[in-house]
Motif scaffolding. Structure first.
Motif, PDB file in Angstrom:
ATOM      1  N   ILE A 295       6.234  10.998  -3.338  1.00 32.94           N
ATOM      2  CA  ILE A 295       5.080  10.464  -4.070  1.00 32.94           C
ATOM      3  C   ILE A 295       5.299   8.961  -4.227  1.00 32.94           C
ATOM      4  O   ILE A 295       6.351   8.530  -4.710  1.00 32.94           O
ATOM      5  N   PHE A 296       4.319   8.177  -3.803  1.00 33.84           N
ATOM      6  CA  PHE A 296       4.474   6.724  -3.892  1.00 33.84           C
ATOM      7  C   PHE A 296       3.169   6.105  -4.359  1.00 33.84           C
ATOM      8  O   PHE A 296       2.121   6.753  -4.369  1.00 33.84           O
ATOM      9  N   GLY A 297       3.263   4.858  -4.785  1.00 33.32           N
ATOM     10  CA  GLY A 297       2.080   4.158  -5.276  1.00 33.32           C
ATOM     11  C   GLY A 297       2.487   3.065  -6.237  1.00 33.32           C
ATOM     12  O   GLY A 297       3.652   2.946  -6.603  1.00 33.32           O
ATOM     13  N   PRO A 298       1.526   2.256  -6.678  1.00 35.59           N
ATOM     14  CA  PRO A 298       1.848   1.134  -7.562  1.00 35.59           C
ATOM     15  C   PRO A 298       2.325   1.605  -8.933  1.00 35.59           C
ATOM     16  O   PRO A 298       2.142   2.765  -9.312  1.00 35.59           O
ATOM     17  N   SER A 299       2.934   0.687  -9.681  1.00 37.39           N
ATOM     18  CA  SER A 299       3.336   0.981 -11.057  1.00 37.39           C
ATOM     19  C   SER A 299       2.116   1.375 -11.866  1.00 37.39           C
ATOM     20  O   SER A 299       1.034   0.813 -11.680  1.00 37.39           O
TER      21      SER A 299
ATOM     22  N   ASN B 234      -1.388   5.691  10.581  1.00 34.97           N
ATOM     23  CA  ASN B 234      -2.836   5.842  10.596  1.00 34.97           C
ATOM     24  C   ASN B 234      -3.393   6.118   9.192  1.00 34.97           C
ATOM     25  O   ASN B 234      -4.120   7.096   8.996  1.00 34.97           O
ATOM     26  N   PRO B 235      -3.072   5.251   8.224  1.00 38.19           N
ATOM     27  CA  PRO B 235      -3.607   5.492   6.875  1.00 38.19           C
ATOM     28  C   PRO B 235      -5.129   5.373   6.874  1.00 38.19           C
ATOM     29  O   PRO B 235      -5.683   4.523   7.568  1.00 38.19           O
ATOM     30  N   GLN B 236      -5.780   6.241   6.125  1.00 32.83           N
ATOM     31  CA  GLN B 236      -7.239   6.309   6.147  1.00 32.83           C
ATOM     32  C   GLN B 236      -7.899   5.432   5.088  1.00 32.83           C
ATOM     33  O   GLN B 236      -8.994   4.932   5.284  1.00 32.83           O
ATOM     34  N   GLU B 237      -7.223   5.285   3.950  1.00 32.87           N
ATOM     35  CA  GLU B 237      -7.864   4.634   2.805  1.00 32.87           C
ATOM     36  C   GLU B 237      -7.437   3.171   2.698  1.00 32.87           C
ATOM     37  O   GLU B 237      -6.267   2.838   2.900  1.00 32.87           O
ATOM     38  N   ASP B 238      -8.381   2.320   2.322  1.00 30.63           N
ATOM     39  CA  ASP B 238      -8.076   0.889   2.196  1.00 30.63           C
ATOM     40  C   ASP B 238      -6.974   0.629   1.179  1.00 30.63           C
ATOM     41  O   ASP B 238      -6.130  -0.243   1.377  1.00 30.63           O
ATOM     42  N   ARG B 239      -6.994   1.390   0.080  1.00 28.92           N
ATOM     43  CA  ARG B 239      -5.965   1.173  -0.952  1.00 28.92           C
ATOM     44  C   ARG B 239      -4.581   1.506  -0.413  1.00 28.92           C
ATOM     45  O   ARG B 239      -3.605   0.831  -0.738  1.00 28.92           O
ATOM     46  N   THR B 240      -4.505   2.565   0.407  1.00 26.54           N
ATOM     47  CA  THR B 240      -3.214   2.925   1.007  1.00 26.54           C
ATOM     48  C   THR B 240      -2.752   1.812   1.942  1.00 26.54           C
ATOM     49  O   THR B 240      -1.591   1.391   1.912  1.00 26.54           O
ATOM     50  N   LYS B 241      -3.666   1.325   2.765  1.00 24.92           N
ATOM     51  CA  LYS B 241      -3.326   0.268   3.733  1.00 24.92           C
ATOM     52  C   LYS B 241      -2.820  -0.981   3.006  1.00 24.92           C
ATOM     53  O   LYS B 241      -1.822  -1.584   3.413  1.00 24.92           O
ATOM     54  N   LEU B 242      -3.513  -1.347   1.939  1.00 26.59           N
ATOM     55  CA  LEU B 242      -3.132  -2.547   1.186  1.00 26.59           C
ATOM     56  C   LEU B 242      -1.753  -2.381   0.571  1.00 26.59           C
ATOM     57  O   LEU B 242      -0.887  -3.259   0.680  1.00 26.59           O
ATOM     58  N   PHE B 243      -1.531  -1.228  -0.070  1.00 27.79           N
ATOM     59  CA  PHE B 243      -0.237  -0.990  -0.727  1.00 27.79           C
ATOM     60  C   PHE B 243       0.895  -1.000   0.299  1.00 27.79           C
ATOM     61  O   PHE B 243       1.932  -1.631   0.091  1.00 27.79           O
ATOM     62  N   LEU B 244       0.696  -0.330   1.414  1.00 33.22           N
ATOM     63  CA  LEU B 244       1.746  -0.297   2.447  1.00 33.22           C
ATOM     64  C   LEU B 244       2.007  -1.678   3.019  1.00 33.22           C
ATOM     65  O   LEU B 244       3.146  -2.051   3.267  1.00 33.22           O
ATOM     66  N   SER B 245       0.942  -2.460   3.206  1.00 36.67           N
ATOM     67  CA  SER B 245       1.140  -3.814   3.756  1.00 36.67           C
ATOM     68  C   SER B 245       1.979  -4.660   2.805  1.00 36.67           C
ATOM     69  O   SER B 245       2.789  -5.466   3.213  1.00 36.67           O
ATOM     70  N   GLN B 246       1.777  -4.445   1.495  1.00 37.76           N
ATOM     71  CA  GLN B 246       2.541  -5.208   0.501  1.00 37.76           C
ATOM     72  C   GLN B 246       3.992  -4.744   0.457  1.00 37.76           C
ATOM     73  O   GLN B 246       4.926  -5.550   0.425  1.00 37.76           O
TER      74      GLN B 246
END
Length: 249
Positions: A39-43, A233-245
């Motif tokens: 499970i991953f994601g921002p604080s 192949n992330p589908q969601e913009d939020r996922t793409k942004l978080f991974l890029s960061q």
């Protein structure tokens, strides 16, 4: 990973509020026996709150959580039964400073599982071997590095012979050079077929070990998929942004 569906963790529409703040906004997830889920994601996205609801360290107010066939309700017996089956490793090691490493590991099996001291110590030493620090058995936590303390915490959780291991950002309080030694222990554990839920930012671990990944943001599951799906192949913009960061560091 199992071909057949055999869920050991079942969560349906789980909600959790802290006052007016809704930390979990309808989380549904099934985890099969032997699966490794990251499970991953921002604080502040609800990851730690969610994993803490699975052994009732946090109480969910709506929805259903069923662990190995036992529903988590206000029934104390159910809560105790679930806690017997779930080991938990936290950011902070939470070891008892006045007990030796071996005593930290044997305390719960002796008190809860009613093992003899001899049996508990034998298993404790096996586990210290497994996490690579048998020579530290008689030391006290403050004599160990952070990485060694976290490995003791993993051994302590395993001493109760749980069916599920929950990890809440187990490496985030460690110095960089100690992270690998803890992840190596977790990788070995995953290979044994232990069901594991891991909240982490360690994307190399996720890529190498996870069967599935869940991206949390603002109390919701935004996206889920295999590590290959999520990274390539992330589908969601939020996922793409978080991974890029996170992957640019």
């Amino acid at each position: 990973m199992n071909d057949t569906s055999d869920p050991i963790i079942q969560c349906y529409d789980v909600h959790k509020w802290f006052g007016h703040f809704e930390a979990l906004r309808g989380i549904s997830m099934e985890v099969n026996r032997g699966e490794v889920v990251v499970i991953f994601g921002p604080s502040g996205s609800g990851k730690s709150t969610f994993i803490r609801t699975l052994n009732r360290l946090e109480e969910h107010q709506q929805g259903k959580i069923i662990i190995d066939g036992i529903e988590l309700t206000k029934d104390v017996h159910n809560i105790e039964a679930v806690r017997m089956e779930t080991g938990m490793v936290f950011q902070q090691f939470n070891l008892f400073p006045h007990l030796s490493v071996l005593e930290n590991i044997t305390l719960a099996p002796i008190q809860v599982r009613k093992w003899s001291k001899k049996q508990a110590e034998e298993i404790g030493m096996q586990l210290l071997n497994r996490v690579g620090i048998p020579e530290q058995a008689q030391k006290y936590p403050n004599q160990l590095s952070g990485g060694q303390q976290q490995r003791v915490a993993i051994a302590r959780a395993l001493a109760m012979q749980p069916k599920i291991m929950l990890f809440d950002e187990p490496t985030s309080a460690l110095d960089p050079e100690m992270i690998k030694e803890v992840l190596d222990v977790m990788i070995e554990l995953a290979k044994t077929g232990m069901t594991m839920l891991v909240v982490t930012h360690e994307m190399g671990f996720a890529r190498g070990v996870a069967d599935r990944m869940y991206f949390f943001d603002e109390g919701l599951i935004v996206e889920t998929g295999s590590p290959h799906d999520i990274f390539h192949n992330p589908q969601e913009d939020r996922t793409k942004l978080f991974l890029s960061q996170i992957l640019s560091h």
